[in-house]
Design an enzyme around this catalytic site. Sequence first.
Site, mmCIF file in Angstrom:
data_model
loop_
_atom_site.group_PDB
_atom_site.id
_atom_site.type_symbol
_atom_site.label_atom_id
_atom_site.label_comp_id
_atom_site.label_asym_id
_atom_site.label_seq_id
_atom_site.Cartn_x
_atom_site.Cartn_y
_atom_site.Cartn_z
ATOM 1 N N ASP A 54 -39.121 7.856 44.781
ATOM 2 C CA ASP A 54 -39.119 8.895 45.816
ATOM 3 C C ASP A 54 -38.938 10.285 45.200
ATOM 4 O O ASP A 54 -39.206 11.299 45.834
ATOM 5 C CB ASP A 54 -37.946 8.644 46.787
ATOM 6 C CG ASP A 54 -38.429 8.230 48.170
ATOM 7 O OD1 ASP A 54 -39.611 8.468 48.474
ATOM 8 O OD2 ASP A 54 -37.621 7.672 48.930
ATOM 9 N N LYS A 80 -45.178 0.736 54.037
ATOM 10 C CA LYS A 80 -45.054 0.770 52.568
ATOM 11 C C LYS A 80 -45.259 -0.633 51.992
ATOM 12 O O LYS A 80 -45.922 -0.797 50.967
ATOM 13 C CB LYS A 80 -43.681 1.338 52.178
ATOM 14 C CG LYS A 80 -43.594 2.834 52.455
ATOM 15 C CD LYS A 80 -42.185 3.385 52.472
ATOM 16 C CE LYS A 80 -42.213 4.840 52.976
ATOM 17 N NZ LYS A 80 -40.882 5.398 53.193
ATOM 18 N N GLN A 95 -34.858 3.503 52.371
ATOM 19 C CA GLN A 95 -35.372 4.241 53.516
ATOM 20 C C GLN A 95 -34.251 5.072 54.156
ATOM 21 O O GLN A 95 -33.178 4.554 54.461
ATOM 22 C CB GLN A 95 -35.960 3.254 54.544
ATOM 23 C CG GLN A 95 -36.648 3.924 55.720
ATOM 24 C CD GLN A 95 -37.877 4.719 55.325
ATOM 25 O OE1 GLN A 95 -38.712 4.282 54.542
ATOM 26 N NE2 GLN A 95 -37.996 5.934 55.861
#
Length: 295
Positions: free
Chosen positions: A121, A54, A98
């Site tokens: 997200d 990412k 994460q």
Amino acid sequence: MTAQIISGTEIAKQIREELKQEITELKEKHNLIPGLATVLVGEDPASQVYVGQKEKASLALSIYSERHDLSADTSEEELLSLIDRLNKDPKIHGILVQLPLPKHINETRVLYAIDPKKDVDGFHPVNVGKLMIGEPDYLPCTPHGIQQLLIRSGVKIEGSEVVVVGRSNIVGKPIANILLQKKEGANATVTVCHTGTRDISFHTKRADILIVAAGKPKAITADMVKEGVVVIDVGVNRIGKTAEGKAILAGDVDFEAVKEKAKAITPVPGGVGPITIIMLMLNTVKAAKLSAGLA
Ligand code: NAP
């Protein structure tokens, strides 16, 4: 029939080029640089790889990138205080924590603490709710990527029988929701299967489009699909190691056998994985635009 291989790598490249242009324009016309903060707690090797990918993708697009690597014994309070700081930081438009988090940290509390406007997200209940009523700011990355794979490969979604195997909050439920919407690139009839489904084959055999996110290698075999199906295999299973110690990956679908019946299929790796990362970049750009009143 041997299937067309839907390359997530190639489609991600197309989207990357489109984003590059958009990011250049944002900088030149509005002096706006999208910013993404990634937060990793602990040393889980797979999570380190994902965060690294990412970060690399952000840098390649000149997105301002901040990486926060915290030790495994970081307390929930420390993590929440970092999120609070990132919520208030105008350079940061998107925050990605994460998952999974270490067991002593309440994942739900942490995800709820992210400002929904920075929730790139798409996991915050505000954004889940907005998706549900068809007015999303952010679509979650993997399901949005799946929709893009279908659209950009010319697969007809509208009116199709879509069967989703898996009902997780991050893949199964949101992709079912997205393809159910009365919108372009959606408007399908959607069935969702899970471990409580009585006869999975009955449903999978009816699918024009079969999306599998079960996390089980060979959960779908050739006898479970019809000729001409389009298959999106979301699964990432580590099924062994090469002599050099690299993980050997497989999806949830018996790729070799199913590709002989399918019209189109995604490989693992090189299918859903690369598209997921680029959709995170797309959401970060959208977050920057929303913050500046440009979207
Ligand atoms: P998850 O939270 O473990 O959910 C799996 C779902 O599949 C559950 O709903 C489960 O049913 C269902 N299921 C499991 N085995 C089944 C079977 N044999 N038949 C029917 N249903 C079955 O997993 P997830 O987070 O959605 O991820 C699924 C897979 O996708 C994993 O391999 C993950 O690594 C991968 N993934 C890949 C990406 C990417 O970017 N490529 C992104 C996200 C996830 P119950 O609800 O009844 O338990």
